[in-house]
Scaffold this motif. Structure first.
Motif, mmCIF file in Angstrom:
data_model
loop_
_atom_site.group_PDB
_atom_site.id
_atom_site.type_symbol
_atom_site.label_atom_id
_atom_site.label_comp_id
_atom_site.label_asym_id
_atom_site.label_seq_id
_atom_site.Cartn_x
_atom_site.Cartn_y
_atom_site.Cartn_z
ATOM 1 N N THR A 157 0.844 -1.197 0.000
ATOM 2 C CA THR A 157 0.000 0.000 0.000
ATOM 3 C C THR A 157 0.877 1.244 0.000
ATOM 4 N N GLU A 172 0.326 5.346 0.816
ATOM 5 C CA GLU A 172 -0.615 6.353 1.294
ATOM 6 C C GLU A 172 0.065 7.719 1.345
ATOM 7 N N LYS A 221 0.932 16.558 1.853
ATOM 8 C CA LYS A 221 0.862 15.368 1.000
ATOM 9 C C LYS A 221 2.043 15.240 0.039
ATOM 10 N N CYS A 276 5.056 10.168 1.122
ATOM 11 C CA CYS A 276 4.259 8.946 1.014
ATOM 12 C C CYS A 276 4.713 7.966 2.085
ATOM 13 N N ARG A 277 3.756 7.252 2.651
ATOM 14 C CA ARG A 277 4.087 6.156 3.550
ATOM 15 C C ARG A 277 3.840 4.855 2.795
ATOM 16 N N LYS A 313 7.373 12.055 -2.015
ATOM 17 C CA LYS A 313 6.588 11.656 -3.182
ATOM 18 C C LYS A 313 7.417 11.736 -4.458
ATOM 19 N N GLU A 329 2.248 0.010 -5.971
ATOM 20 C CA GLU A 329 1.814 -1.195 -5.262
ATOM 21 C C GLU A 329 2.187 -2.413 -6.094
#
Length: 205
Positions: free
Chosen positions: A6, A8, A14, A17-18, A33, A43
């Motif tokens: 995943t 997120e 924003k 990203c995690r 990002k 993913e």
């Protein structure tokens, strides 16, 4: 083998990203990002080990961090503290941040002393009081000695600026005088300076 399960968004705006890899790394891994996009991480992406991912990230982060800082500096001059905070929020890691800031300092693209001098000059012309200027610079990571004569304005110049700030405001009633006093204090003028201005205004009635 690490498999991305995943991705997120993370960070206040924003720009980070995690990335989650399932039970092997349940806490996830935060990356900018820009790095996720550059490395084409999606993913299902696979890495042989955490070390392989770290190696790729370490290679990609410095030029991306430099590009990010140059865009920020192109918009407005910033302190090293501000840039460090922004890069950290974006998900960049310590070594890349340190290397980027060191390079910017070396190129004189970032200079906290120059920033402070320009900020003080601009703020004084905007009729901000010395106390407010010191507080605002502290939030930007620059701690000034309030008594530093290199930066501090001449008391008479500060008084004249304070007077000009409120010279058109009415002071005929106690309510009006209190409003003027609050105005001066909120702009960062010392209480004795504010009272001196108020007394001068009252004498003109």
């Amino acid at each position: 083998m690490l498999v991305v399960t995943t991705i997120e968004p993370a960070g206040p705006d924003k720009r980070a990203c995690r990335i989650f890899f399932g039970p092997d790394l349940p806490e996830g891994y935060v990356l900018p990002k820009a790095i996720v996009n550059e490395l084409s991480i999606v993913e299902g992406s696979k890495f042989a080990s955490p070390a392989e991912l770290r190696e790729k990230v370490d290679e990609a982060e410095p030029p991306a961090a430099m590009a990010r800082c140059l865009r920020l500096l192109n918009a407005r001059d910033k302190t090293t503290h501000e840039l460090r905070a922004r890069l950290s929020q974006d998900g960049y890691h310590g070594r890349a941040i340190d290397a980027t800031l060191d390079r910017l300092l070396e190129l004189s693209l970032v200079d906290d002393e120059r920033f402070a001098e320009n900020y003080v000059d601009t703020s004084l012309r905007a009729k901000k009081g010395w106390g407010r200027i010191v507080r605002e610079l502290a939030r930007k990571g620059i701690e000034l000695d309030p008594d530093d004569e290199h930066y501090r304005p001449d008391p008479e110049d500060e008084y004249q600026a304070a007077f000009a700030l409120v010279e058109r405001l009415p002071v005929g009633t106690e309510k009006e005088r209190n409003r003027v006093l609050r105005r001066l204090i909120s702009r960062g003028y010392a209480y004795p300076t504010a009272l001196k201005v108020l007394d001068a205004r009252k004498m003109m009635l």
